[in-house]
Design a protein around this motif. Sequence first.
Motif, mmCIF file in Angstrom:
data_model
loop_
_atom_site.group_PDB
_atom_site.id
_atom_site.type_symbol
_atom_site.label_atom_id
_atom_site.label_comp_id
_atom_site.label_asym_id
_atom_site.label_seq_id
_atom_site.Cartn_x
_atom_site.Cartn_y
_atom_site.Cartn_z
ATOM 1 N N LYS A 79 14.881 143.051 74.842
ATOM 2 C CA LYS A 79 14.384 144.419 74.703
ATOM 3 C C LYS A 79 15.525 145.416 74.752
ATOM 4 N N LYS A 80 16.420 145.212 75.731
ATOM 5 C CA LYS A 80 17.588 146.105 75.865
ATOM 6 C C LYS A 80 18.491 145.983 74.645
ATOM 7 N N GLU B 297 17.073 147.937 71.999
ATOM 8 C CA GLU B 297 17.320 149.370 72.253
ATOM 9 C C GLU B 297 18.781 149.724 71.967
#
Length: 402
Positions: A340-341, A344
């Motif tokens: 997820k990071k 991002e």
Amino acid sequence: MKIKPLKVSELNNYISRIINNDVLLYNIKIEGEVSNCKYHTNGHIYLSLKDESSLIRGIVFNQYIDNIDFKIENGMNIIVSGYIDIYKRDGTCQIVIEKAEISGRGKIYQEFERLKAKLSKEGLFDNEYKKPIPKYPNKIGIITSITGAAIRDLITNIKRRNYLVDIIIYPTLVQGDKSAENISSGIEELDIMDLDLIIIARGGGSVEDLSSFNEEIVARTIFKAKTPIISAIGHETDFTIADFVSDKRASTPSTAAEIAVEDIELQKLALEKILMNIIEYMNNKIDKNSSSLLNYRKTLEMLRVDRKILDYEKNLEYIYDGLNNKIVEIIDSKTHELNKKGTELDLLSPMRVLSRGYAIVRDQEKKVLKSAKSLEIKQNIDILFSDGSIKASVEKIYDQKK
């Protein structure tokens, strides 16, 4: 005339001389029934000869025994030859028997044999009807004369062997008129008293003295009795009809006591010996198996340790599985979070911006220049594109607002 007193021995010697000089008495024959016959260890035979009303003693000296070709027994009717003499010690008259012959059976002996054969044929003597004598009787009934030696012998020997035994005495006539009926009544009365044993006893005596115990009424009463009966009548050589019918015969009253009652002291010793044997056996058994017991204990303990180890291994395996699952769970979570990071970061990445046609301007120290105002003419710069970089020099600066 004054008579001089004689000594007893002088009188007996005088009588002996008179008898010995009498022709009739010196060589005489007498017929009679034999009773009280006894073969003595000294080699002589002692007996009595009797008829319906009288009796005379007799003796066969050992030097005359070879003249007699049969065994003299009680009840025989015999004719003897010999001489009359006086037994000086006792002053009694006797016949010294030199020869003897059988003249027939006496009435008492004939009746004895007749009744014996009759009752035997009916089965009264058969072993199948004999009741076992109890090994440890508590209550014993005794049928005998209370004035004779038999009762004393029985009580003394029974109590000596076991003082705990209860004795019930039925006093009775043991000879003479009505004695057989008296003995029979005693058996019937004691038989209903829930006793363990009955003893019928009498001391020694002649055939005539024991005749009550040869009566049919006594024999049949003994046979009908439910209580075990021991007969102890006369001496060892005496046999009566009662002996044959009874469940057990004792040769004497003293022997009856020994048969009837176990010696309590010997019983104690036997029990103590049995107890010691049991203790010794158990000790040997324990000693023999002690090592086995120790091995069993060690094996059991090892089994318990192995079980604990298995339990620990199961617990460790459970903990390991739990930790492994937790680690996998954490890794999956962190991976998801990292992805997820990353997404991002990727969205914020300058390279992604550059790929859309933009460029980054940096000075020689790689510092990003964000404003045209920060540039100077002829200043060397780097221009970073998505697919590479170039070096350039500033020639002119434009003011976007103009």
